[in-house]
Design a protein around this motif. Structure first.
Motif, PDB file in Angstrom:
ATOM      1  N   GLY A  11       0.835  -1.194   0.000  1.00  7.27           N
ATOM      2  CA  GLY A  11       0.000   0.000   0.000  1.00  7.27           C
ATOM      3  C   GLY A  11       0.868   1.242   0.000  1.00  7.27           C
ATOM      4  O   GLY A  11       1.978   1.235   0.545  1.00  7.27           O
ATOM      5  N   ALA A  12       0.386   2.300  -0.605  1.00  8.93           N
ATOM      6  CA  ALA A  12       1.168   3.539  -0.707  1.00  8.93           C
ATOM      7  C   ALA A  12       0.429   4.692  -0.052  1.00  8.93           C
ATOM      8  O   ALA A  12      -0.797   4.728  -0.019  1.00  8.93           O
ATOM      9  CB  ALA A  12       1.448   3.875  -2.169  1.00  8.93           C
ATOM     10  N   GLU A  13       1.216   5.599   0.489  1.00  7.16           N
ATOM     11  CA  GLU A  13       0.705   6.871   0.979  1.00  7.16           C
ATOM     12  C   GLU A  13       1.319   7.968   0.122  1.00  7.16           C
ATOM     13  O   GLU A  13       2.548   8.026  -0.033  1.00  7.16           O
ATOM     14  CB  GLU A  13       1.071   7.088   2.447  1.00  7.16           C
ATOM     15  CG  GLU A  13       0.422   6.097   3.389  1.00  7.16           C
ATOM     16  CD  GLU A  13       0.891   6.272   4.820  1.00  7.16           C
ATOM     17  OE1 GLU A  13       1.756   7.146   5.065  1.00  7.16           O
ATOM     18  OE2 GLU A  13       0.406   5.536   5.693  1.00  7.16           O
ATOM     19  N   ILE A  14       0.487   8.815  -0.430  1.00 10.63           N
ATOM     20  CA  ILE A  14       0.953   9.846  -1.348  1.00 10.63           C
ATOM     21  C   ILE A  14       0.725  11.211  -0.721  1.00 10.63           C
ATOM     22  O   ILE A  14      -0.416  11.581  -0.411  1.00 10.63           O
ATOM     23  CB  ILE A  14       0.210   9.755  -2.691  1.00 10.63           C
ATOM     24  CG1 ILE A  14       0.459   8.397  -3.329  1.00 10.63           C
ATOM     25  CG2 ILE A  14       0.623  10.886  -3.626  1.00 10.63           C
ATOM     26  CD1 ILE A  14      -0.349   8.159  -4.575  1.00 10.63           C
ATOM     27  N   GLU A  15       1.799  11.947  -0.514  1.00  8.49           N
ATOM     28  CA  GLU A  15       1.694  13.316  -0.031  1.00  8.49           C
ATOM     29  C   GLU A  15       1.892  14.269  -1.199  1.00  8.49           C
ATOM     30  O   GLU A  15       2.685  14.006  -2.113  1.00  8.49           O
ATOM     31  CB  GLU A  15       2.740  13.578   1.064  1.00  8.49           C
ATOM     32  CG  GLU A  15       2.476  12.767   2.319  1.00  8.49           C
ATOM     33  CD  GLU A  15       3.549  12.937   3.376  1.00  8.49           C
ATOM     34  OE1 GLU A  15       3.274  12.626   4.539  1.00  8.49           O
ATOM     35  OE2 GLU A  15       4.674  13.361   3.022  1.00  8.49           O
ATOM     36  N   CYS A  16       1.174  15.377  -1.169  1.00  6.50           N
ATOM     37  CA  CYS A  16       1.211  16.322  -2.285  1.00  6.50           C
ATOM     38  C   CYS A  16       0.857  17.710  -1.768  1.00  6.50           C
ATOM     39  O   CYS A  16       0.280  17.859  -0.685  1.00  6.50           O
ATOM     40  CB  CYS A  16       0.254  15.896  -3.387  1.00  6.50           C
ATOM     41  SG  CYS A  16      -1.433  15.559  -2.808  1.00  6.50           S
ATOM     42  N   THR A  17       1.181  18.704  -2.559  1.00  6.35           N
ATOM     43  CA  THR A  17       0.943  20.095  -2.186  1.00  6.35           C
ATOM     44  C   THR A  17       0.137  20.780  -3.273  1.00  6.35           C
ATOM     45  O   THR A  17       0.520  20.743  -4.449  1.00  6.35           O
ATOM     46  CB  THR A  17       2.269  20.848  -1.986  1.00  6.35           C
ATOM     47  OG1 THR A  17       3.040  20.187  -0.974  1.00  6.35           O
ATOM     48  CG2 THR A  17       2.025  22.288  -1.552  1.00  6.35           C
ATOM     49  N   LEU A  18      -0.965  21.406  -2.890  1.00  8.64           N
ATOM     50  CA  LEU A  18      -1.782  22.151  -3.840  1.00  8.64           C
ATOM     51  C   LEU A  18      -1.166  23.525  -4.100  1.00  8.64           C
ATOM     52  O   LEU A  18      -0.705  24.205  -3.175  1.00  8.64           O
ATOM     53  CB  LEU A  18      -3.202  22.336  -3.301  1.00  8.64           C
ATOM     54  CG  LEU A  18      -4.094  21.087  -3.297  1.00  8.64           C
ATOM     55  CD1 LEU A  18      -5.418  21.391  -2.610  1.00  8.64           C
ATOM     56  CD2 LEU A  18      -4.335  20.609  -4.716  1.00  8.64           C
ATOM     57  N   GLY A  68       8.145  18.501   3.648  1.00 10.35           N
ATOM     58  CA  GLY A  68       8.338  17.725   2.431  1.00 10.35           C
ATOM     59  C   GLY A  68       7.210  16.759   2.156  1.00 10.35           C
ATOM     60  O   GLY A  68       6.418  16.394   3.035  1.00 10.35           O
ATOM     61  N   ASN A  69       7.134  16.333   0.891  1.00 10.63           N
ATOM     62  CA  ASN A  69       6.167  15.327   0.449  1.00 10.63           C
ATOM     63  C   ASN A  69       6.847  13.965   0.323  1.00 10.63           C
ATOM     64  O   ASN A  69       7.837  13.830  -0.393  1.00 10.63           O
ATOM     65  CB  ASN A  69       5.577  15.701  -0.916  1.00 10.63           C
ATOM     66  CG  ASN A  69       4.692  16.923  -0.853  1.00 10.63           C
ATOM     67  OD1 ASN A  69       3.912  17.092   0.087  1.00 10.63           O
ATOM     68  ND2 ASN A  69       4.797  17.786  -1.848  1.00 10.63           N
ATOM     69  N   GLY A  70       6.307  12.968   0.995  1.00  9.88           N
ATOM     70  CA  GLY A  70       6.807  11.612   0.857  1.00  9.88           C
ATOM     71  C   GLY A  70       5.930  10.791  -0.057  1.00  9.88           C
ATOM     72  O   GLY A  70       4.859  11.218  -0.498  1.00  9.88           O
ATOM     73  N   GLU A 105       6.672   0.133   6.934  1.00  3.92           N
ATOM     74  CA  GLU A 105       6.581   1.300   6.063  1.00  3.92           C
ATOM     75  C   GLU A 105       7.982   1.841   5.832  1.00  3.92           C
ATOM     76  O   GLU A 105       8.723   2.103   6.787  1.00  3.92           O
ATOM     77  CB  GLU A 105       5.719   2.384   6.714  1.00  3.92           C
ATOM     78  CG  GLU A 105       5.659   3.690   5.928  1.00  3.92           C
ATOM     79  CD  GLU A 105       5.038   4.820   6.735  1.00  3.92           C
ATOM     80  OE1 GLU A 105       4.525   5.764   6.111  1.00  3.92           O
ATOM     81  OE2 GLU A 105       5.074   4.776   7.985  1.00  3.92           O
ATOM     82  N   LEU A 106       8.349   1.987   4.568  1.00  4.23           N
ATOM     83  CA  LEU A 106       9.623   2.625   4.223  1.00  4.23           C
ATOM     84  C   LEU A 106       9.350   4.096   3.966  1.00  4.23           C
ATOM     85  O   LEU A 106       8.711   4.464   2.972  1.00  4.23           O
ATOM     86  CB  LEU A 106      10.247   1.956   3.000  1.00  4.23           C
ATOM     87  CG  LEU A 106      11.657   2.417   2.624  1.00  4.23           C
ATOM     88  CD1 LEU A 106      12.619   2.271   3.803  1.00  4.23           C
ATOM     89  CD2 LEU A 106      12.176   1.643   1.432  1.00  4.23           C
ATOM     90  N   LYS A 107       9.836   4.940   4.873  1.00  2.00           N
ATOM     91  CA  LYS A 107       9.442   6.338   4.871  1.00  2.00           C
ATOM     92  C   LYS A 107      10.290   7.225   3.981  1.00  2.00           C
ATOM     93  O   LYS A 107       9.885   8.337   3.636  1.00  2.00           O
ATOM     94  CB  LYS A 107       9.463   6.890   6.301  1.00  2.00           C
ATOM     95  CG  LYS A 107       8.442   6.222   7.222  1.00  2.00           C
ATOM     96  CD  LYS A 107       8.365   6.916   8.563  1.00  2.00           C
ATOM     97  CE  LYS A 107       7.827   8.313   8.460  1.00  2.00           C
ATOM     98  NZ  LYS A 107       6.415   8.371   8.012  1.00  2.00           N
ATOM     99  N   ILE A 108      11.486   6.783   3.593  1.00  2.00           N
ATOM    100  CA  ILE A 108      12.373   7.705   2.879  1.00  2.00           C
ATOM    101  C   ILE A 108      11.993   7.897   1.413  1.00  2.00           C
ATOM    102  O   ILE A 108      12.466   8.818   0.762  1.00  2.00           O
ATOM    103  CB  ILE A 108      13.848   7.256   2.964  1.00  2.00           C
ATOM    104  CG1 ILE A 108      14.087   5.983   2.140  1.00  2.00           C
ATOM    105  CG2 ILE A 108      14.275   7.078   4.398  1.00  2.00           C
ATOM    106  CD1 ILE A 108      15.562   5.715   1.916  1.00  2.00           C
ATOM    107  N   ILE A 109      11.119   7.045   0.887  1.00  2.00           N
ATOM    108  CA  ILE A 109      10.755   7.149  -0.531  1.00  2.00           C
ATOM    109  C   ILE A 109      10.016   8.464  -0.772  1.00  2.00           C
ATOM    110  O   ILE A 109       9.129   8.846  -0.005  1.00  2.00           O
ATOM    111  CB  ILE A 109       9.876   5.969  -0.958  1.00  2.00           C
ATOM    112  CG1 ILE A 109      10.591   4.645  -0.697  1.00  2.00           C
ATOM    113  CG2 ILE A 109       9.501   6.074  -2.434  1.00  2.00           C
ATOM    114  CD1 ILE A 109       9.711   3.426  -0.912  1.00  2.00           C
ATOM    115  N   ASP A 110      10.352   9.154  -1.845  1.00  2.00           N
ATOM    116  CA  ASP A 110       9.629  10.370  -2.210  1.00  2.00           C
ATOM    117  C   ASP A 110       9.072  10.255  -3.619  1.00  2.00           C
ATOM    118  O   ASP A 110       9.278   9.256  -4.316  1.00  2.00           O
ATOM    119  CB  ASP A 110      10.493  11.623  -2.024  1.00  2.00           C
ATOM    120  CG  ASP A 110      11.702  11.701  -2.955  1.00  2.00           C
ATOM    121  OD1 ASP A 110      11.577  11.355  -4.136  1.00  2.00           O
ATOM    122  OD2 ASP A 110      12.784  12.134  -2.493  1.00  2.00           O
ATOM    123  N   GLY A 111       8.341  11.278  -4.031  1.00  3.25           N
ATOM    124  CA  GLY A 111       7.598  11.224  -5.282  1.00  3.25           C
ATOM    125  C   GLY A 111       8.431  11.284  -6.533  1.00  3.25           C
ATOM    126  O   GLY A 111       7.891  11.157  -7.641  1.00  3.25           O
TER     127      GLY A 111
END
Length: 443
Positions: free
Chosen positions: A136-143, A243-245, A338-344
């Motif tokens: 499963g993935a968690e996607i962080e983003c900024t509007l 930051g966005n992860g 959960e591997l937290k260091i991955i970014d977009g």
């Protein structure tokens, strides 16, 4: 004259016509983490499936700013084919369908640079050993505003009800579009950073989970556009912001059940589960160039950002690179890491392949579960992960582990696109680099 074979009105074409689809996009995600696509009229779907649409080999080493990295043997000579399955096509907007594609050579074999095929091979390798994975993935983003600034100028309340209700129209569009496309969203909320949101996707098999990451970016990007905004999946959207992860959660099971629960190790971790965690941690220094190798990534990997910048694991430890989530009534999906260091900026197919491959390597080699870090890693002696991009890429490119898990051609290609970024942006002010690249990973 008989109708061309690719014009035959197959069942998939008929279904898509009923849904109003007139053109179909097939996409691949390149080694810089950017998703690129070709389109056909819906009546040519069969051709997209059987022979594919042409793509220069250089597609794989396009860079985030539209440059092309120099890699021996990869250039404008030759031809590859993007192929999709009609069964995978989702309706993503009025008249437009989309499907994830694979990259094939002229004889119909997966290209050595096809990241989706690599992940499929890792999934098969797990099955050969009697293992299955849920991802499963968690996607962080900024509007952002339509002009590229902050989407709002009011005081931001992290996780606040007001800040989320102010964007309820956007959130409703995201949920409606996700349901229409079959994207499984489990949770969405405002985040800590100004105009920042996070979407949690339902766990699935590895390839399907990576496909879902691409689809989620499409859904979020299109919904933002309809509301007069854009969206950034970059590690940072503004130089001084949070930051966005792009965190990845993994659970593993064998014939006896989950590897991360039901055992006699810490928090019920079985010995094979401990070996998997040990494998993920052992490979981290070699794989940072993949997980967080953009010229923007180091701006996120700072203490206090909950970005997992320390090479350790811990129960619900958000500053550890590997956060362990125990199985409990509050966690219906069961124990996972959960591997937290991955970014977009990371190609999701490669990131998941690397995480699963390093876990499987740890199991195969019988790694030990390292000691748990129960407090703040920065004050507990846990080593911080490196952030100097030149050193990171040197390690990644020379690593036998990277070559084993990803293949030498993919390692060369990833290193090349990141070195291009370093050469062209490494000496520029952070704010200038962020402004230049913040929309590179938007779909």
């Amino acid at each position: 004259m008989a109708a061309p074979a690719d014009a035959a009105d197959t069942g998939a074409i008929a279904r898509l016509r009923e849904q109003g689809v007139e053109i179909v996009a097939g996409s691949i995600t390149d080694l810089a983490g950017v998703t690129r696509a070709k389109y056909v009229p819906v009546q040519r779907l069969t051709a997209f499936e059987r022979s594919g649409m042409g793509a220069s080999p250089s597609w794989s080493v396009f860079c985030a700013d539209t440059g092309i990295a120099s890699v021996p043997g990869i250039g404008v000579v030759g031809d590859l084919r993007i192929r999709i399955s009609g069964d995978d096509v989702r309706v993503i907007s009025d008249g437009v369908g989309w499907a994830p594609g694979g990259l094939f050579d002229q004889s119909g074999q997966p290209s050595p640079l096809c990241t989706r095929a690599l992940l499929a091979r890792v999934e098969a390798a797990l099955a050969e050993r009697g293992l299955s994975a849920r991802v499963g993935a968690e996607i962080e983003c900024t509007l952002l505003s339509g002009q590229g600034g902050h989407a709002s100028d009011e005081t931001w309340t992290p996780y606040g009800l007001r800040t989320s209700l102010d964007r309820s129209g956007f959130l409703l569009d995201v949920v409606r579009d996700a349901e229409r496309t079959g994207l499984g969203i489990e949770q969405l909320h405002t985040e800590y950073g100004h105009d920042q949101f996070e979407v949690s996707l339902a766990p699935d098999s590895p390839v399907a989970a990576a496909d879902a990451v691409v689809l989620a970016r499409i859904v979020l990007s299109r919904a933002a556009r309809r509301h007069g905004m854009t969206i950034s999946f970059a590690p940072v959207a503004f130089a001084d912001d949070a930051g966005n992860g792009a965190h990845v959660h993994v659970s593993l099971s064998d014939a006896e059940g989950p590897l991360l629960a039901g055992g006699d190790g810490p928090h019920g971790i079985r010995s094979a589960g401990g070996a998997a965690i040990g494998g993920i941690l052992a490979a981290l220094p070699d794989l940072i160039g993949l997980y967080a190798g953009s010229v923007l990534s180091a701006l996120r990997l700072k203490p206090g950002n909950w970005a997992g910048g320390s090479a350790c694991w811990g129960l619900e430890n958000r500053e550890a690179a590997v956060r362990f989530i125990a199985g409990s009534p509050a966690n219906p999906h069961g124990a996972n890491v959960e591997l937290k260091i991955i970014d977009g900026t990371a190609n999701p197919y490669l990131a998941i392949a690397a995480m699963l491959g390093s876990a499987l390597r740890g199991i195969d080699l019988g790694f030990e579960l390292p000691p748990e870090v129960t407090g703040n890693p920065m004050t507990s002696g846990a080593p911080p992960l490196p952030t100097d991009l030149g050193d990171i890429l040197d390690t990644f490119e020379s690593s036998a582990v990277s070559a084993e898990l990803l293949s030498a051609p993919i390692v060369r290609g990833v290193a090349a696109v990141r070195r291009y970024e370093l050469y062209n942006y490494g000496d520029r002010p952070a704010a200038e680099v962020v402004e230049a690249l913040r929309l590179a990973w938007t779909c």
